[in-house]
Design an enzyme around this catalytic site. Sequence first.
Site, PDB file in Angstrom:
ATOM      1  N   HIS A 127      75.183  14.487  61.705  1.00 44.73           N
ATOM      2  CA  HIS A 127      76.497  14.616  61.077  1.00 44.73           C
ATOM      3  C   HIS A 127      77.419  15.263  62.100  1.00 44.73           C
ATOM      4  CE1 HIS A 127      79.674  15.671  58.339  1.00 44.73           C
ATOM      5  NE2 HIS A 127      79.038  15.113  57.331  1.00 44.73           N
ATOM      6  N   ARG A 182      87.108  14.505  57.832  1.00 46.39           N
ATOM      7  CA  ARG A 182      87.515  13.447  58.779  1.00 46.39           C
ATOM      8  C   ARG A 182      88.129  12.286  58.017  1.00 46.39           C
ATOM      9  NH1 ARG A 182      82.382  12.750  59.920  1.00 46.39           N
ATOM     10  NH2 ARG A 182      82.705  10.610  60.558  1.00 46.39           N
TER      11      ARG A 182
END
Length: 567
Positions: free
Chosen positions: A236, A258
Site C-alpha cells: 500500500h 489519493r
Amino acid sequence: MRELSTDILILGSGGAGLFAALHAHKAAPELSITVAVKGLLGKCGCTRMVQGGYNVALAREDSVERHFMDTIVGGGWLCDQELAWKLVTLAVERVRELENELGCFFDRNPDGTVHQKAFAGQTFDRTVHKGDLTGIEIINRLAEQVWARRIARLEEHRAVELIRTTDQESIAGVLFIDMRTGEYVFVRAKAVLLATGGGPTMYKYHTPSGDKSCDGLAMALRAGLALRDMEMVQFHPTGLLAGPHTRMTGTVLEEGLRGSGGYLLNGAKERFMPRYDPKAERATRDLVSRAMFSEIKKGSTSPHGGLYISMSHLGAARVAKEFKGMVERCADCGFDLAGGLVEVVPTAHYMMGGVEFAPDCTTALPGLFVAGEDSGGVHGANRLGGNGVANSTVFGAVAGDAMAAWVKDSPYREPDSAAIDAAAQTCERPFASRGSGNLEAVRERLYDVMWERVGIIRDGAGLQRAQSELDALDAELDGLSVTPERAFNLTWHDWLNLKSLVAVSRAITLAAAARCDSRGAHFRSDFPECGSLEKSTFTSIQDGVVSMKPVAFTRVAPGQTLLRNVA
Ligand SMILES: Cc1cc2nc3c(=O)[nH]c(=O)nc-3n(C[C@H](O)[C@H](O)[C@H](O)COP(=O)(O)OP(=O)(O)OC[C@H]3O[C@@H](n4cnc5c(N)ncnc54)[C@H](O)[C@@H]3O)c2cc1C
C-alpha cells in the site's frame, strides 16, 4: 490433550470466518459450528481494520461487468475469472445483507442512496463506506450476530496443524494450542474453513494486525496443498512513517486520500507521480508503490527515510470532515494531515496469493474449504482497494453455505494420530532447545531480507540470496529456546509466528524467482517486461516446487471487454 468435536470448524473471525458461521447456521441451524480464533472474536484480524470501504456495483450507471473488467485489468489478467465474476456479482447481495439483515449503516447521499467513493484503479466510484473506518462497523455487526446465535467460540486458540485422516484422503480436524493455558487441543470436524487471513507481516513496513503471521498459509503448505500467485504481495503506497520506535509506523493511511486528490511529494517537496503514470496518484497501488520506492532509492526523502502525502490543497476543513479517522491517527503521531505534510512509505498490505480453490470454496483436500485472504486467484497480480473485504465476505458466505451442505452426508473421520504427535513435537521444539538467541534479532533480519530483496523491486541474484538467508533464519529459529511457562507465553507464540512467516517467505521467494517477468505487484528489474498477456501463466507452489500454469480466459480474453459501447 483435550479433544472436542464440531460439525463445522472455522479458523479465524474476520469477514470470511464470521460470514461463514452466519451462513452455515442459517442453512442448517441444527449443526454444531465452532469459530476458533487466535485473538478475541470481533477484536482481531484485518477486516476490523478496513478503512476505505467495500467495492460493489450498486449505482445505475455502474455494472457488475464494469466492476469485473476493473478487477481483471487491475489484476494484470492473472485473475481466475470465475472467482472474480463470483466476487463482483455476489458483492451486491452481501452489501444488501450487511445493511438490511445484519444492521450495518453505511454513509448515504442526501437522496438516501448509498454513498460510493473513488478508489484508485477503478473506472467508477463504487466504494461503499462508513466514514473512513468501515471495518469496525462491519465486524461489530457481524460479531453481534454471531454472539446472538448458537455458535461456539474458541478464543485465543491458535491453530497449528491441519490433520488428515488415517488414510490421508481428507481432513479430520485441527490441532490447536489454547494460548490461555498452553494446552494442546484437538478439534475433530467434518468440515474445516481456513480463514486466517494471510497477512504479509514479514516485511519491515506492514499494515496487518499483529495476530496475523501467515499461519494458515504455512499450515496449507505443510498439508501439501497448492498455493498460487505467492509472489504477488501488495504494498500500500501510504503507510504512516513515524519513526522506528512506534508500532504506528507501517499502519495504513487509506486509499481515499489519493482517490480524492491527495498529492505525493518527495523529500524536496516536489510532486513526482505525474512523471511515472498519467493517472498520477490515482494509479493502482503497484505502480504508485514502485514509483515511491524508486524516489526513495534516489535519496530525496523525508526525515525518516520516506516521502510525504499532502492534502491541504483540497482545503483543511474538507479533509478534516471527510477523513476524520485518518486526521486523528496522524495527529497522534504529531502530523497535521488536513493542513500540513505527513511522512509515508509503501507498506506490505495484502497477499494476493493463497490456497488454490474452486468457486464453491472447496480445495484439493476434501472437507477443507478456504475463503478470504488465505485463498488465491480472485485478484490475480494486484488487488483493487475495496475488493479485499468484498472478497472475504463474499467467499465467507459461499463457504458457509457449501460447508453446511457438505457435512450433511459426512461422518466424523479418524485422525492420523501420528501426525498430531509430530505437530505437537514441532511446537515443543523451543522448550527442548538449549540455544540462547534473540527472536527479535531474527525478526529484524527477516524484515530486512524481505524488504530489500523480496519487496517492491526484485532481481534474480537478490532472490537467490534471500533463499539462503531464509534457510539460515529457519535453522537459527530451530536452535532458539523459550522460557518454560505455558500460559500466555508470548515468546513461544512469537517463535511459532516466525516459523510460519519464514515458511511463507520462502514460498514467496521461490515463486518470485520462478516468475521471469513483471506483472502487477511483482516487478523484476532483470525482467521488466510484462510478457504476453495472451499466454499469461500463474505460479503454483506445492511441496517446494513451483510450476507455471496457464490462465484460463473463461469470460474475456486480453484485448476484449465485457462492456458495451466502449470505443
Ligand atoms: C489497515 C488495513 C486497511 C484495510 N482497508 C481495506 C479497505 O478499505 N477495503 C478493502 O477491501 N480491504 C481492506 N483491507 C484488507 C482487508 O482487511 C482484508 O482483505 C480482509 O479483511 C481479510 O479478511 P479475512 O477474513 O480473510 O481475514 P482477517 O479479517 O484478517 O481475519 C483473520 C482471522 O484469523 C485469525 N487467525 C490468524 N491466525 C490464526 C491461527 N493460527 N489460528 C486461529 N485463528 C487465526 C485472526 O485472529 C483473525 O481473526 C485492509 C487491510 C488492512 C490491514
